[in-house]
Design a protein around this motif. Structure first.
Motif, short mmCIF file in Angstrom:
data_model
loop_
_atom_site.label_atom_id
_atom_site.label_comp_id
_atom_site.label_asym_id
_atom_site.label_seq_id
_atom_site.Cartn_x
_atom_site.Cartn_y
_atom_site.Cartn_z
N GLU A 31 -8.21 1.98 5.94
CA GLU A 31 -6.93 2.29 5.30
C GLU A 31 -5.78 2.19 6.30
OE1 GLU A 31 -4.89 5.76 2.52
OE2 GLU A 31 -6.64 6.22 3.76
N SER A 32 -5.95 2.77 7.48
CA SER A 32 -4.87 2.72 8.48
C SER A 32 -4.61 1.30 8.94
CB SER A 32 -5.21 3.62 9.68
OG SER A 32 -6.42 3.20 10.29
N GLU A 33 -5.66 0.49 9.08
CA GLU A 33 -5.49 -0.90 9.48
C GLU A 33 -4.73 -1.68 8.41
OE1 GLU A 33 -5.73 -4.48 11.57
OE2 GLU A 33 -6.06 -2.41 12.22
N SER A 54 0.85 -1.18 0.00
CA SER A 54 0.00 0.00 0.00
C SER A 54 0.88 1.22 0.00
CB SER A 54 -0.91 -0.01 1.22
OG SER A 54 -1.53 1.23 1.37
N ASN A 109 -2.62 -0.44 6.25
CA ASN A 109 -1.24 0.02 6.26
C ASN A 109 -0.45 -0.62 7.40
OD1 ASN A 109 -1.72 1.67 4.07
ND2 ASN A 109 -2.12 3.50 5.30
N GLU A 110 -1.09 -0.76 8.56
CA GLU A 110 -0.41 -1.40 9.70
C GLU A 110 -0.12 -2.87 9.39
OE1 GLU A 110 -2.83 -0.83 13.11
OE2 GLU A 110 -2.65 1.38 13.08
N GLN A 111 -1.09 -3.56 8.79
CA GLN A 111 -0.87 -4.96 8.42
C GLN A 111 0.27 -5.09 7.43
OE1 GLN A 111 -4.40 -6.94 7.01
NE2 GLN A 111 -5.67 -6.20 8.68
N GLN A 112 0.33 -4.18 6.46
CA GLN A 112 1.39 -4.24 5.46
C GLN A 112 2.75 -3.95 6.08
OE1 GLN A 112 0.95 -5.34 2.28
NE2 GLN A 112 3.18 -5.38 2.42
N THR A 113 2.80 -2.99 7.02
CA THR A 113 4.06 -2.68 7.69
C THR A 113 4.59 -3.89 8.44
OG1 THR A 113 3.44 -0.35 7.91
CG2 THR A 113 5.16 -1.18 9.37
N ARG A 114 3.69 -4.59 9.16
CA ARG A 114 4.12 -5.78 9.90
C ARG A 114 4.59 -6.87 8.95
NH1 ARG A 114 -0.54 -4.41 13.05
NH2 ARG A 114 -1.81 -5.95 11.93
N ARG A 144 -11.54 3.52 9.35
CA ARG A 144 -10.25 3.02 9.82
C ARG A 144 -9.63 1.94 8.93
NH1 ARG A 144 -11.24 0.86 15.62
NH2 ARG A 144 -9.12 0.13 15.23
N GLU A 198 8.04 -5.91 7.59
CA GLU A 198 9.07 -6.11 8.60
C GLU A 198 9.41 -7.59 8.75
OE1 GLU A 198 7.37 -4.35 12.04
OE2 GLU A 198 7.93 -2.28 11.47
#
Length: 562
Positions: free
Chosen positions: A536-538, A4, A540-545, A534, A548
């Motif tokens: 989009e932010s969720e 994303s 983005n957080e899933q993609q960041t994890r 919420r 990583e």
């Protein structure tokens, strides 16, 4: 991984992790070829009002022998017949798209479209043949709303997918604009006494269908469709060509791997269930059901917001607000087409991938609500206007209107253009883009077809209802036993629906810009009442994890080899 990114500005070449080669002539040829299918709807919507206004066409079908209400009924039937055919066309598109592919589906729909128009043109005064020709043309036109957006979303890089898919809605206004100007030009230079007055503009249908048919032979089949059919090698070759990269380029291999992974996950979830698997995936999986809910509700709110009615019956609405003379009304309608084309281009190039889908839609709805509200107030205070200049203008009660009321009438006409601008950059662009990009691969065609069927059902109901809604209360009561809404009531109805649509978008629609097709799932993992605010932010957080985790695995692998 399906990632994303924030919405990007393509003029700054901010393509995220995509190399510059992905924006190449093969991509733009495909975008032009399939985006041009949007003109199918635009040409029909732009031409039918001029055709129905032609004296020769009305005389040919015996309009002069009918009552006012019967003329409204027949006019609505002729206009709506394409919508009825398009319902069937949208259903056919699902089967054809997944059986013979996006390219052959394009060729098939062009042939059906041409056949229907030829039947319409050769009606020789037969109302039944007029209906049949427009219905068959609708079978072809209805398929364009599924085939083109799905293909465009599947071959476009994620950084410019909004721009590429929005070309379809932009082409709607190329069709409308050319149709309006052809009707206006014919009214100026061709006698009303001949059938050539409406036949010549109608041949635009055949021209567009022929061009699209020829262009289909210069494009490649969708790689995602080929993966779904198990033709991995061909999919790899086609994707490499469209991206202008080598077949072993990491970007090409990664994209194919993402498509394969999502398809495998979908197939495992519905293994051995056949058609029940499709239905289970669409309606029993909450994340997919929410996507279908977004598609269906967006069709209701967009179609009944009034802007599409103005497109179809534009000369009538301009006459209602004081534009006099057939030539003047057709010229005003032609300019209306230009305004909407400019709005669609503005949205495609500067908004949809830059500020995002949701903000762009919000701006469009805001402009639409403002204009509809102004027209509703004007019609409530002054009423419908006939005549043009000072001293000649007459209100709905037959009284001369004042100079200030004449200026208000001009303002109402301007607001017609504002509503068209808002519609083109808002609902009309987003209803195709979102419907093409938010579904998983396995159910993309069937879900898009379902929503497009609903689109044309609503459009049919709208085109049938609006002529009767605009009739004076007593005229409608004489026909159906119930009163109509009148012009003012009709525009108040449009205003309320538009405002409801704005609130719905704010609370329920997530932002999809800058996200790969395979990365859409992350938007729909929350509860239904949380997704719009919420999601989009969720995601983005899933993609960041996930990123990583991949980096950690790669780091350990590098440490072990060293």
């Amino acid at each position: 991984m399906a990632g994303s990114k924030k919405p990007v500005n393509i003029f700054k070449l901010n393509r995220g992790d995509e190399p510059k080669e992905v924006l190449n002539w093969r991509l733009w040829l495909a975008v032009f070829s399939f985006g041009l299918m949007g003109a199918a709807r635009g040409v029909d919507e732009g031409l039918i009002s001029g055709t129905l206004a032609s004296d020769n066409f009305k005389k040919l079908l015996g309009f002069d022998e009918l009552s006012v209400v019967d003329v409204a009924q027949v006019t609505a039937n002729i206009s709506a017949m394409v919508q009825i055919g398009s319902v069937g066309g949208a259903l056919i598109a699902f089967v054809v798209c997944d059986r013979i592919g996006r390219l052959w589906a394009t060729r098939e729909l062009c042939i059906v479209w041409i056949v229907g128009i030829v039947i319409f043109l050769t009606n020789n005064g037969s109302l039944g043949q007029v209906y049949a020709g427009r219905f068959i043309a609708g079978l072809g036109i209805g398929q364009t709303t599924v085939v083109a957006p799905v293909y465009l979303s599947e071959i476009s890089p994620k950084s410019v997918r909004g721009l590429c898919t929005a070309t379809f809605s932009g082409a709607v206004y190329i069709g409308i604009m050319l149709a309006y100007f052809s009707s206006w030009g014919s009214s100026l230079h061709i006698s009303e006494a001949t059938s050539t007055r409406w036949v010549v503009p109608t041949t635009l249908h055949i021209m567009f269908a022929g061009i699209i048919l020829i262009l289909s032979f210069f494009n490649y089949e969708s790689p995602r469709y080929l993966v779904r059919k198990g033709k991995i090698e061909t999919a790899l070759v086609n994707l490499a060509r469209v991206r202008s990269l080598s077949e072993d380029h990491p970007v090409v291999l990664k994209e194919i791997a993402e498509v394969q992974a999502q398809l495998q996950e979908e197939q495992e979830a519905t293994l051995g269930q056949g058609w029940t698997g499709y239905l289970r995936e669409m309606f029993l999986m909450p994340n997919n059901l929410y996507r279908i809910y977004l598609g269906l509700v967006s069709q209701i709110l967009s179609q009944w917001s009034g802007a599409n009615s103005i497109t179809i019956y534009a000369p009538n609405f301009f006459a209602l607000l004081g534009t006099t003379g057939d030539h003047e009304q057709l010229l005003a309608t032609a300019i209306f087409g230009v305004v909407k084309f400019v709005a669609a281009i503005t949205c495609a190039f500067f908004l949809v991938d830059v500020v995002g889908r949701k903000r762009s839609l919000g701006i469009g709805i805001g402009l639409q609500a403002l204009s509809m509200g102004y027209i509703a107030i004007f019609l409530s205070v002054v009423g419908s206007v006939s005549g043009g200049g000072d001293g000649d203008a007459i209100d709905g009660g037959g009284q001369a209107i004042s100079r200030s009321q004449t200026r208000a009438s001009t303002g109402a006409i301007v607001m017609i253009y504002v509503s068209g601008f808002g519609w083109a950059m808002g609902w009309n662009t987003m209803q195709y883009l979102l419907n093409a990009e938010m579904y998983p691969l396995r159910i993309r065609s069937v879900s898009s077809s379902l929503v497009m069927c609903f689109h044309f059902v609503n459009q049919y109901g709208n085109s049938r209802a609006v002529p009767l809604m605009l009739l004076p209360n007593q005229a409608a009561a004489d026909y159906s036993g119930g009163g109509g809404m009148g012009p003012a009531g009709t525009f108040w109805f449009f205003t309320v629906v538009t405002l409801i649509g704005g609130a719905w978008v704010w609370f329920f629609l997530p932002e999809t810009a800058g996200r790969s097709l395979e990365g859409m799932d992350g938007l729909f993992t929350l509860r239904w009442y949380q997704i719009g605010r919420r999601g989009e932010s969720e995601a983005n957080e899933q993609q960041t994890r996930a990123d990583e985790k991949i980096e950690a695995i790669q780091h350990r692998a590098t440490a072990c080899t060293s």
